[in-house]
Design an enzyme around this catalytic site. Structure first.
Site, short mmCIF file in Angstrom:
data_model
loop_
_atom_site.label_atom_id
_atom_site.label_comp_id
_atom_site.label_asym_id
_atom_site.label_seq_id
_atom_site.Cartn_x
_atom_site.Cartn_y
_atom_site.Cartn_z
N CYS A 131 -35.02 -3.89 27.74
CA CYS A 131 -34.33 -3.61 29.01
C CYS A 131 -32.85 -3.27 28.80
O CYS A 131 -32.22 -2.68 29.68
CB CYS A 131 -34.45 -4.79 29.96
SG CYS A 131 -36.16 -5.24 30.26
N HIS A 272 -30.07 -3.69 36.01
CA HIS A 272 -31.47 -3.66 35.63
C HIS A 272 -32.28 -4.35 36.73
O HIS A 272 -31.91 -5.42 37.21
CB HIS A 272 -31.65 -4.39 34.30
CG HIS A 272 -33.07 -4.65 33.94
ND1 HIS A 272 -34.02 -3.66 33.95
CD2 HIS A 272 -33.71 -5.79 33.58
CE1 HIS A 272 -35.18 -4.18 33.61
NE2 HIS A 272 -35.03 -5.47 33.38
N ASN A 302 -40.08 -2.86 37.69
CA ASN A 302 -39.15 -3.07 36.57
C ASN A 302 -39.53 -2.08 35.47
O ASN A 302 -40.62 -2.18 34.90
CB ASN A 302 -39.30 -4.52 36.11
CG ASN A 302 -38.50 -4.86 34.86
OD1 ASN A 302 -38.14 -3.99 34.09
ND2 ASN A 302 -38.25 -6.14 34.68
O1 UT7 Z 1 -37.06 -7.21 32.55
C1 UT7 Z 1 -37.60 -8.23 31.82
C2 UT7 Z 1 -37.19 -9.49 32.38
N1 UT7 Z 1 -38.30 -10.12 33.06
C3 UT7 Z 1 -38.06 -10.81 34.15
O2 UT7 Z 1 -36.97 -10.83 34.63
C4 UT7 Z 1 -39.18 -11.62 34.72
C5 UT7 Z 1 -38.68 -12.98 35.10
N2 UT7 Z 1 -39.74 -13.83 35.66
C6 UT7 Z 1 -40.29 -13.56 36.84
O3 UT7 Z 1 -39.98 -12.59 37.49
C7 UT7 Z 1 -41.29 -14.56 37.38
O4 UT7 Z 1 -41.38 -15.65 36.47
C8 UT7 Z 1 -42.71 -13.99 37.61
C9 UT7 Z 1 -42.68 -13.03 38.77
C10 UT7 Z 1 -43.20 -13.27 36.38
C11 UT7 Z 1 -43.66 -15.12 37.95
O5 UT7 Z 1 -43.20 -15.81 39.12
P1 UT7 Z 1 -43.03 -17.39 39.11
O6 UT7 Z 1 -42.59 -17.76 40.45
O7 UT7 Z 1 -42.14 -17.76 37.97
O8 UT7 Z 1 -44.50 -17.88 38.87
P2 UT7 Z 1 -45.02 -18.87 37.75
O9 UT7 Z 1 -45.18 -18.16 36.46
O10 UT7 Z 1 -44.20 -20.10 37.78
O11 UT7 Z 1 -46.47 -19.21 38.31
C12 UT7 Z 1 -46.65 -19.91 39.54
C13 UT7 Z 1 -48.10 -19.84 39.91
C14 UT7 Z 1 -49.03 -20.21 38.75
O12 UT7 Z 1 -50.13 -20.89 39.29
P3 UT7 Z 1 -50.23 -22.50 39.18
O13 UT7 Z 1 -50.17 -22.77 37.70
O14 UT7 Z 1 -49.05 -23.02 39.93
O15 UT7 Z 1 -51.55 -22.79 39.82
C15 UT7 Z 1 -49.48 -18.87 38.23
O16 UT7 Z 1 -50.74 -18.93 37.60
O17 UT7 Z 1 -48.45 -18.52 40.28
C16 UT7 Z 1 -49.58 -18.08 39.51
N3 UT7 Z 1 -49.45 -16.64 39.29
C17 UT7 Z 1 -49.89 -15.74 40.16
N4 UT7 Z 1 -50.53 -15.87 41.34
C18 UT7 Z 1 -50.86 -14.75 41.99
C19 UT7 Z 1 -48.83 -16.00 38.26
N5 UT7 Z 1 -48.92 -14.67 38.45
C20 UT7 Z 1 -49.57 -14.48 39.62
C21 UT7 Z 1 -49.94 -13.35 40.36
N6 UT7 Z 1 -50.58 -13.52 41.52
N7 UT7 Z 1 -49.66 -12.10 39.93
#
Ligand code: UT7
Length: 345
Positions: A131, A272, A302
């Protein structure tokens, strides 16, 4: 020895210092649009979840059957930037392409683009910093012009992330899209123009939070081998989120401090597009008005190295960025890397 002593006696010429202008910008998006509903038909997710957690509604992805490749997007973005700059490709003496998703490892994309556009014997290299690929490239190009090594440089940022996304991995596939953007930099006698402050940093200790395992030997002991596909992007979303929020705020403060400027002195923040929530948190923390921190992640997702130059080009074309303005570019991502560049345009 005598020759060396004679040379030491003579005053060396001063290091040439020039100003740097961004004389044109361009961008390119592939034609195919992938909606949240499209993704919900292949992984367990929903439009509501994706919008709430990331701000993304649609993203563009390449259709190779239509000739939409990383090289094609890079070429089109730089072609448009040259047209906006009213500058023929033959005037370029260097092309730098920030990308980690090149179609071909050798030769570099920059050489392919330079050849396709008729850039003569312009030097060309690719720069892999995920990125931060565009910003590391922009800062390098800027400094090469400042000291007089080059005069006219095409800087491209592009990633066709769809080539490295595992569309079974819902934690990753929802976030990313493909895009390219480019700028043309040119030396000017006005030394007040160009980069006023820049930051380029990395912390390689946390590389596994965002990486592409080359093969199974790159999969860590605490990772689930049964779900990881080598060659696809792996992300520890929560850790990257934490890193991004902290880094974003630190980057803005450090860059302003280096330039001796305040938050309100900057006319536009071009960041970004990692996740809308990350952008919002920085905006609120610094009290940046909504119209000064551009957000297009809802439409394009992104796009890694393509993100910053695409935002810049959209703002220029909308008349929201003009000569004379102070603009801060910001990026962070895999490496982990982070970078900024504060310009008087
Ligand atoms: O440019 C590169 C830099 N990258 C970034 O800046 C990304 C930074 N991170 C993020 O944007 C976020 O961490 C994500 C959008 C990727 C994920 O969001 P989050 O709020 O951090 O979710 P999480 O990983 O903490 O997961 C929460 C829950 C989990 O379920 P449980 O374990 O609580 O039952 C995941 O399995 O959400 C679940 N989950 C989803 N549910 C529906 C993860 N992905 C999805 C999905 N749809 N696509």
């Amino acid at each position: 020895m005598r020759a060396m002593a004679d040379r030491a006696q003579r005053a060396l010429p001063p290091i040439p210092t020039r100003g740097v202008r961004i004389i044109g910008s361009g961008s390119a998006l592939p034609s195919r649009i992938l909606t949240n509903e499209d993704l919900a038909s292949v992984v367990q997710t929903s439009d509501e979840w994706i919008v709430q957690r990331t701000g993304v509604r649609t993203r563009h992805v390449c259709d190779p059957r239509k000739g939409e490749t990383n090289t094609a997007l890079c070429t089109e973005a730089l072609r448009r930037a040259l047209a906006a700059a009213h500058t023929p490709a033959s005037e370029l003496d260097l092309v730098i392409c920030g990308t980690i998703t090149q179609d071909c490892r050798c030769p570099g994309t920059a050489c392919l683009v330079a050849g396709a556009l008729g850039a003569g014997q312009a030097a060309g290299w690719d720069l892999g910093a995920a990125c931060c690929g565009f910003l590391y490239s922009l800062n390098t190009a800027h400094d090469l012009i400042r000291v007089g090594t080059h005069r006219t440089i095409g800087v491209i940022g592009c990633d066709t992330v769809s080539n490295i996304v595992d569309y079974r991995n819902r934690g990753v596939c929802i976030l990313f899209g493909d895009a390219a953007g480019a700028v043309v930099l040119r030396a000017t006698d006005d030394t007040s123009l160009g980069c006023l402050a820049q930051v380029n940093k990395a912390d390689g200790r946390s590389w596994r939070d965002l990486y592409i395992p080359a093969d199974e030997s790159w999969i860590g002991p605490d990772q689930d081998r049964s779900v990881i596909r080598p060659g696809t992007l792996q992300m520890n979303g929560r850790e990257v989120y934490r890193f991004a929020v902290t880094t974003f705020q630190g980057l803005i403060a450090e860059t302003l401090d280096k330039a001796g400027l305040a938050v309100e002195d900057v006319d536009m923040y071009v960041s970004h597009q990692s996740n809308a929530r990350i952008l919002e948190s920085a905006r609120e923390r610094f009290g940046i008005p909504e119209d000064k921190l551009y957000i297009n992640i809802d439409r394009v997702g992104n796009s890694s190295a393509g993100s910053v130059p695409l935002c810049f080009d959209e703002l220029v074309r909308a008349g929201r960025i003009k000569p004379g303005m102070l603009v801060m570019f910001i990026a962070f991502g895999a490496g982990l890397t982070w970078s900024s560049s504060l310009w008087r345009l």
